[in-house]
Design a protein around this motif. Sequence first.
Motif, short mmCIF file in Angstrom:
data_model
loop_
_atom_site.label_atom_id
_atom_site.label_comp_id
_atom_site.label_asym_id
_atom_site.label_seq_id
_atom_site.Cartn_x
_atom_site.Cartn_y
_atom_site.Cartn_z
N ARG A 49 5.23 1.38 -11.16
CA ARG A 49 3.83 1.45 -10.75
C ARG A 49 3.65 2.63 -9.78
O ARG A 49 4.49 2.85 -8.91
N TYR A 50 2.56 3.36 -9.96
CA TYR A 50 2.25 4.43 -9.02
C TYR A 50 1.86 3.84 -7.67
O TYR A 50 1.25 2.77 -7.58
N VAL A 51 2.19 4.56 -6.61
CA VAL A 51 1.89 4.12 -5.25
C VAL A 51 0.59 4.79 -4.80
O VAL A 51 0.47 6.01 -4.83
N LYS A 52 -0.35 3.98 -4.35
CA LYS A 52 -1.60 4.52 -3.83
C LYS A 52 -1.37 5.09 -2.43
O LYS A 52 -0.41 4.74 -1.74
N ALA A 53 -2.29 5.96 -2.00
CA ALA A 53 -2.14 6.66 -0.73
C ALA A 53 -2.08 5.71 0.46
O ALA A 53 -1.45 6.01 1.48
N ASP A 54 -2.72 4.54 0.34
CA ASP A 54 -2.76 3.60 1.47
C ASP A 54 -1.80 2.42 1.28
O ASP A 54 -1.90 1.42 1.96
N GLU A 55 -0.85 2.52 0.33
CA GLU A 55 0.11 1.44 0.08
C GLU A 55 1.51 1.84 0.57
O GLU A 55 1.92 2.98 0.43
N SER A 56 2.23 0.87 1.09
CA SER A 56 3.65 1.09 1.37
C SER A 56 4.45 0.80 0.10
O SER A 56 3.95 0.18 -0.85
N LEU A 57 5.70 1.25 0.08
CA LEU A 57 6.56 0.95 -1.06
C LEU A 57 6.75 -0.56 -1.22
O LEU A 57 6.76 -1.09 -2.33
N GLU A 58 6.90 -1.24 -0.08
CA GLU A 58 7.12 -2.69 -0.12
C GLU A 58 5.91 -3.43 -0.68
O GLU A 58 6.05 -4.37 -1.47
N GLU A 59 4.71 -3.00 -0.29
CA GLU A 59 3.49 -3.61 -0.84
C GLU A 59 3.41 -3.37 -2.34
O GLU A 59 3.06 -4.26 -3.11
N ASN A 60 3.77 -2.17 -2.75
CA ASN A 60 3.67 -1.81 -4.15
C ASN A 60 4.64 -2.61 -5.01
O ASN A 60 4.29 -3.08 -6.10
N ILE A 61 5.86 -2.80 -4.51
CA ILE A 61 6.85 -3.52 -5.30
C ILE A 61 6.48 -5.00 -5.40
O ILE A 61 6.72 -5.65 -6.42
N LYS A 62 5.84 -5.55 -4.37
CA LYS A 62 5.39 -6.94 -4.43
C LYS A 62 4.29 -7.10 -5.47
O LYS A 62 4.25 -8.10 -6.20
#
Length: 230
Positions: A49-62
């Motif tokens: 999944r692409y990471v948005k500018a206001d997301e952390s890696l941890e938020e994205n993986i969840k």
Amino acid sequence: MIQTNKAEYFNVALATGIVLFGFDLENLKIMLTRKKDDPYKGAWVIPSRYVKADESLEENIKILLLQTIEHEDVYLEQLNAFAKVYRNPIGRVVNIPFYGLMQLTEKEQKNAEKNGCKWINYHDIPPMAFDHNEIIDYAKERLKRRVKRRPVGFNSLPKEFTLTQLQTLYEQALNKTFDKRNFRKKIFNSELLVDTGKTTITPQGKESKLYRFDEEKYEKMSLKGYDFLF
């Protein structure tokens, strides 16, 4: 001070991916999915999944876990960045993947399949798009190192399990076969297991003792490291 055009340095996408290892008490498996769009539409990939500018890696993986297995209850470790310039033909994409460990139940399998994923045997990974075979190989090596230094069964086994199930998990993670007697001697010497006093009937129709981990000792080994078995 050297003047630079900062805008050109922001023309890079960031993504995360998950190499999720699941153990169904007989086989260690990895969750894969098919690419839904170009490039490489229909090819096997790890869920990413692409990471948005206001997301952390941890938020994205969840979010990625919720979109695949529908929960976040997974042991996770971040892997190295995969950042070859031409790894993605549509532009520069840096993938910072994680690997995860979990017990693979029937519910987990159904959730993944419902969301377009498939559990593939650990040693039967097909050719994949991008550099995802390389990512999986790296995750496997990380798992091997962890298995040798820290116990991993707590994340991949039910609360009560047989010694055969524990040995199978380690054999498949390390891609080697252990002598049954030596394996059991080492695991008992670690004082990591507690005999529950219960038994279960195996698929082969034999009665087998059930064990659980001593959680306090398990936690100490996980934090400090230990020459666990190998």
